[in-house]
Write a protein that holds these residues in place. Structure first.
Motif, PDB file in Angstrom:
ATOM      1  N   GLN A  15      18.580  87.931  37.573  1.00 52.89           N
ATOM      2  CA  GLN A  15      17.850  87.918  36.311  1.00 52.89           C
ATOM      3  C   GLN A  15      17.219  89.273  35.956  1.00 52.89           C
ATOM      4  O   GLN A  15      17.152  89.635  34.769  1.00 52.89           O
ATOM      5  N   THR A  16      16.777  90.033  36.949  1.00 54.19           N
ATOM      6  CA  THR A  16      16.247  91.372  36.656  1.00 54.19           C
ATOM      7  C   THR A  16      17.346  92.293  36.164  1.00 54.19           C
ATOM      8  O   THR A  16      17.171  93.041  35.186  1.00 54.19           O
ATOM      9  N   ASP A  17      18.498  92.251  36.824  1.00 60.50           N
ATOM     10  CA  ASP A  17      19.628  93.089  36.406  1.00 60.50           C
ATOM     11  C   ASP A  17      20.060  92.756  34.986  1.00 60.50           C
ATOM     12  O   ASP A  17      20.340  93.654  34.180  1.00 60.50           O
ATOM     13  N   ILE A  18      20.127  91.474  34.671  1.00 63.34           N
ATOM     14  CA  ILE A  18      20.545  91.051  33.332  1.00 63.34           C
ATOM     15  C   ILE A  18      19.552  91.546  32.284  1.00 63.34           C
ATOM     16  O   ILE A  18      19.948  92.054  31.224  1.00 63.34           O
ATOM     17  N   ALA A  19      18.268  91.413  32.582  1.00 64.31           N
ATOM     18  CA  ALA A  19      17.247  91.858  31.631  1.00 64.31           C
ATOM     19  C   ALA A  19      17.331  93.357  31.392  1.00 64.31           C
ATOM     20  O   ALA A  19      17.101  93.829  30.269  1.00 64.31           O
ATOM     21  N   LEU A  20      17.656  94.129  32.413  1.00 64.00           N
ATOM     22  CA  LEU A  20      17.753  95.582  32.253  1.00 64.00           C
ATOM     23  C   LEU A  20      19.055  95.989  31.571  1.00 64.00           C
ATOM     24  O   LEU A  20      19.096  96.993  30.847  1.00 64.00           O
ATOM     25  N   LEU A  21      20.116  95.224  31.765  1.00 61.13           N
ATOM     26  CA  LEU A  21      21.334  95.468  30.996  1.00 61.13           C
ATOM     27  C   LEU A  21      21.049  95.334  29.500  1.00 61.13           C
ATOM     28  O   LEU A  21      21.553  96.119  28.690  1.00 61.13           O
ATOM     29  N   GLN A  22      20.217  94.352  29.139  1.00 63.55           N
ATOM     30  CA  GLN A  22      19.825  94.184  27.738  1.00 63.55           C
ATOM     31  C   GLN A  22      19.157  95.437  27.191  1.00 63.55           C
ATOM     32  O   GLN A  22      19.263  95.741  26.005  1.00 63.55           O
ATOM     33  N   GLN A  23      18.473  96.153  28.079  1.00 68.88           N
ATOM     34  CA  GLN A  23      17.730  97.338  27.672  1.00 68.88           C
ATOM     35  C   GLN A  23      18.558  98.613  27.772  1.00 68.88           C
ATOM     36  O   GLN A  23      18.027  99.711  27.607  1.00 68.88           O
ATOM     37  N   GLY A  24      19.855  98.485  28.057  1.00 69.97           N
ATOM     38  CA  GLY A  24      20.721  99.655  28.072  1.00 69.97           C
ATOM     39  C   GLY A  24      20.880 100.314  29.419  1.00 69.97           C
ATOM     40  O   GLY A  24      21.428 101.416  29.511  1.00 69.97           O
ATOM     41  N   PHE A  25      20.430  99.671  30.501  1.00 71.96           N
ATOM     42  CA  PHE A  25      20.603 100.188  31.848  1.00 71.96           C
ATOM     43  C   PHE A  25      21.987  99.794  32.383  1.00 71.96           C
ATOM     44  O   PHE A  25      22.493  98.711  32.082  1.00 71.96           O
ATOM     45  N   HIS A  26      22.576 100.658  33.193  1.00 76.14           N
ATOM     46  CA  HIS A  26      23.761 100.308  33.960  1.00 76.14           C
ATOM     47  C   HIS A  26      23.320  99.739  35.309  1.00 76.14           C
ATOM     48  O   HIS A  26      22.251 100.090  35.818  1.00 76.14           O
ATOM     49  N   ILE A  27      24.156  98.876  35.905  1.00 72.67           N
ATOM     50  CA  ILE A  27      23.907  98.338  37.243  1.00 72.67           C
ATOM     51  C   ILE A  27      25.082  98.757  38.124  1.00 72.67           C
ATOM     52  O   ILE A  27      26.239  98.508  37.766  1.00 72.67           O
ATOM     53  N   VAL A  28      24.805  99.380  39.271  1.00 70.33           N
ATOM     54  CA  VAL A  28      25.883  99.889  40.111  1.00 70.33           C
ATOM     55  C   VAL A  28      25.733  99.383  41.543  1.00 70.33           C
ATOM     56  O   VAL A  28      24.644  98.989  41.977  1.00 70.33           O
ATOM     57  N   TYR A  29      26.844  99.441  42.268  1.00 70.10           N
ATOM     58  CA  TYR A  29      26.880  98.931  43.650  1.00 70.10           C
ATOM     59  C   TYR A  29      27.950  99.679  44.423  1.00 70.10           C
ATOM     60  O   TYR A  29      29.019 100.004  43.876  1.00 70.10           O
ATOM     61  N   CYS A  30      27.666  99.973  45.679  1.00 71.97           N
ATOM     62  CA  CYS A  30      28.649 100.559  46.594  1.00 71.97           C
ATOM     63  C   CYS A  30      28.487  99.862  47.939  1.00 71.97           C
ATOM     64  O   CYS A  30      27.410  99.894  48.544  1.00 71.97           O
ATOM     65  N   ASP A  31      29.547  99.227  48.404  1.00 73.27           N
ATOM     66  CA  ASP A  31      29.481  98.358  49.567  1.00 73.27           C
ATOM     67  C   ASP A  31      29.508  99.157  50.877  1.00 73.27           C
ATOM     68  O   ASP A  31      30.549  99.620  51.319  1.00 73.27           O
ATOM     69  N   VAL A  32      28.321  99.296  51.486  1.00 71.55           N
ATOM     70  CA  VAL A  32      28.215  99.880  52.824  1.00 71.55           C
ATOM     71  C   VAL A  32      27.432  98.911  53.713  1.00 71.55           C
ATOM     72  O   VAL A  32      26.660  99.316  54.582  1.00 71.55           O
ATOM     73  N   VAL A  33      27.660  97.628  53.503  1.00 70.10           N
ATOM     74  CA  VAL A  33      26.769  96.602  54.056  1.00 70.10           C
ATOM     75  C   VAL A  33      26.769  96.544  55.573  1.00 70.10           C
ATOM     76  O   VAL A  33      25.795  96.089  56.167  1.00 70.10           O
ATOM     77  N   GLU A  34      27.826  96.976  56.221  1.00 74.25           N
ATOM     78  CA  GLU A  34      27.900  96.804  57.670  1.00 74.25           C
ATOM     79  C   GLU A  34      27.215  97.922  58.439  1.00 74.25           C
ATOM     80  O   GLU A  34      27.185  97.914  59.666  1.00 74.25           O
ATOM     81  N   MET A  35      26.614  98.906  57.730  1.00 75.99           N
ATOM     82  CA  MET A  35      26.088 100.083  58.430  1.00 75.99           C
ATOM     83  C   MET A  35      24.562 100.197  58.405  1.00 75.99           C
ATOM     84  O   MET A  35      24.008 101.150  58.937  1.00 75.99           O
ATOM     85  N   LEU A  36      23.869  99.252  57.801  1.00 75.44           N
ATOM     86  CA  LEU A  36      22.417  99.130  57.865  1.00 75.44           C
ATOM     87  C   LEU A  36      21.681 100.449  57.612  1.00 75.44           C
ATOM     88  O   LEU A  36      20.727 100.792  58.293  1.00 75.44           O
ATOM     89  N   GLY A  37      22.138 101.186  56.617  1.00 74.69           N
ATOM     90  CA  GLY A  37      21.410 102.375  56.192  1.00 74.69           C
ATOM     91  C   GLY A  37      21.474 103.552  57.137  1.00 74.69           C
ATOM     92  O   GLY A  37      20.590 104.416  57.117  1.00 74.69           O
ATOM     93  N   ASN A  38      22.525 103.630  57.974  1.00 72.53           N
ATOM     94  CA  ASN A  38      22.620 104.755  58.909  1.00 72.53           C
ATOM     95  C   ASN A  38      23.125 106.011  58.199  1.00 72.53           C
ATOM     96  O   ASN A  38      23.342 106.018  56.985  1.00 72.53           O
TER      97      ASN A  38
END
Length: 476
Positions: free
Chosen positions: A277-300
């Protein structure tokens, strides 16, 4: 004869001549009883179109074309198509059309025809877009209903059948769409009869529409064209989502209908599409939403390096220098570890029940031979940790990088469930908050008393959205 023809032209196109003379932007509010202002005292002054007029000011002319009981469905019990107000709206040749039709379609008598809803909606939109004014079209998702009678306007049908169809239409027709459901899920007190908003509720509607109409837009920007790579497109709640691979990583970009000036964006760290719901509300305001899958590395370091490359791609493609970082649960490690290395590239951070202290989380797996967790094993591999003592003495968590984090001088918002059973608030959010404040960092913690780790976010994301808009300078 020529004189007569000129007179006739003036009479039959008088609305257009007036608009050209006055130079006002004409806004047509199409809808049923909520748009009309049913149950409101002094509805002419208090309905949402009237409040929207006050917000937009003299440059706009807002007209209320609401008809109580009307349906979008042609086969509904009271189709808007047959009303005089529909004919009036078309004749006015508006510049902006706001459509709020769907609640009455959820009634039992009408929902049997919902398979025809999308096509009827497309035809309805086309009846306006084919006008000489070629208006901007904005669709409103149906508001929640708090009534218990399942034969009446029923919220389950709105959530599961009506609003998803509106989002599908918004996607296929490239129409703008505003979520009017989430802003009211916790506003039953502002809907005295469980269906219609009071004066305050009508103001909330007007404010949400105003934000979309009044925002500064860059109508020429299309990040998909700038990526210069093959993408697969799909719908993300009515918005175009590009799926592609970059440096071997699955990536996503959701673009707004029109980018806000400066091209702001949100970097979603983990759990794509969860509590959106936050992402959708910000899309309404002209924001882009991005993602890059590095899920298995826990921020290393490897994850941060891949994100650094992805950031360069996005910035080169035209997104703003500074990103809004969004991290839920383990996503907190990703966003803050990246922010610690890139403090000048962060506009603000929104974290939700975040993991910020890896050893604290890992203790529940240590010395418990009957408990095996893939994430714990991955942690050891990601950070080249051999023994349990290595894990307990690990110093690569966000709580260990506070000095680097506060260098960015950006605002931080954390939602903290006080009864979180997965990520200890005391060892994570509260410890992190204390350390940030000791270094005069900018942090706000919103507590959720009695809540566990799930659910994340708020059903109505307004506090989160307001924080992000204010932090980035896009609040109106």
């Amino acid at each position: 004869m020529i004189k007569y023809l000129f007179f006739a032209f003036f009479v039959f196109t008088g609305v257009e001549v007036k608009a050209q003379t006055d130079g006002k932007i004409k806004v047509a509010c199409i809808g049923a009883s909520i748009t009309y202002g049913a149950r409101l005292e002094n509805r002419e002054q208090n309905c949402y179109p009237a409040q929207l007029q006050k917000m937009l000011g003299d440059k706009y002319q807002v007209e209320n074309y609401g008809v109580s009981g009307a349906t979008l469905l042609r086969k509904g019990d009271d189709p808007y198509w047959r009303t005089q107000r529909y004919k009036d709206a078309l004749a006015n040749n508006p510049d902006v059309v706001i459509i709020d039709l769907g609640g009455n379609d959820s009634k039992l008598i009408n929902r049997i025809h919902l398979d025809e809803y999308e096509q009827d909606y497309r035809d309805f939109i086309h009846s306006f877009t084919q006008l000489p004014s070629h208006p901007r079209v904005i669709l409103l998702l149906a508001m929640p209903s708090f009534v218990k009678d399942t034969t009446d306007i029923w919220d389950r049908v709105i959530v599961k059948q009506v609003n998803p169809r509106i989002q599908n239409v918004a996607y296929t027709e490239h129409a703008e769409v505003i979520d009017m459901h989430s802003p009211f899920v916790n506003k039953e007190a502002n809907m005295p009869d469980k269906i219609h908003p009071d004066v305050t509720g009508a103001g909330i509607m007007a404010q949400n529409v105003y934000r979309v109409i009044a925002q500064n837009r860059d109508t020429d920007f299309n990040i998909f064209n700038n990526l210069k790579m093959r993408v697969k497109q799909s719908s993300f709640y009515g918005y175009e989502c590009a799926d592609f691979t970059f440096s071997g990583r699955p990536c996503k970009i959701v673009k707004p209908k029109f980018a806000a000036k400066g091209h702001p964006w949100v970097w979603r760290a983990r759990f794509w599409g969860h509590e959106p719901q936050t992402d959708i509300a910000l899309l309404q305001q002209g924001f882009h939403i991005v993602y890059c899958d590095v899920v298995e590395m826990l921020g290393n370091d490897e994850a941060i390096a891949d994100w650094n490359s992805y950031y360069r791609l996005l910035n080169k493609a035209g997104l703003a220098k500074k990103a809004v970082m969004e991290g839920m649960s383990r996503g907190g490690v990703y966003v803050f570890n990246w922010a610690a290395q890139n403090p000048d590239k962060v506009a603000c951070v929104y974290a939700d029940n975040p993991l910020l202290n890896i050893p604290s989380w890992a203790t529940k797996f240590i010395n418990k031979p009957n408990v095996k967790d893939d994430m714990f094993l991955a942690l050891k591999k990601d950070y080249d940790l051999t023994t349990d003592d290595d894990v307990l003495n690990f110093k690569g968590s966000p709580v260990d990088k506070v000095k680097q984090i506060v260098k960015g001088n950006y605002p931080i918002l954390i939602l903290c469930a006080d009864a979180d059973e997965e990520v200890s608030p005391q060892d994570n959010t509260l410890l992190f908050e204390q350390k940030i404040k000791e270094l005069n960092g900018n942090i706000t913690v919103m507590h959720k008393p009695g809540f566990k780790h799930h659910p994340h976010s708020f059903p109505n994301p307004a506090p989160i959205v307001d924080f992000i808009l204010k932090s980035t300078g896009y609040n109106l």
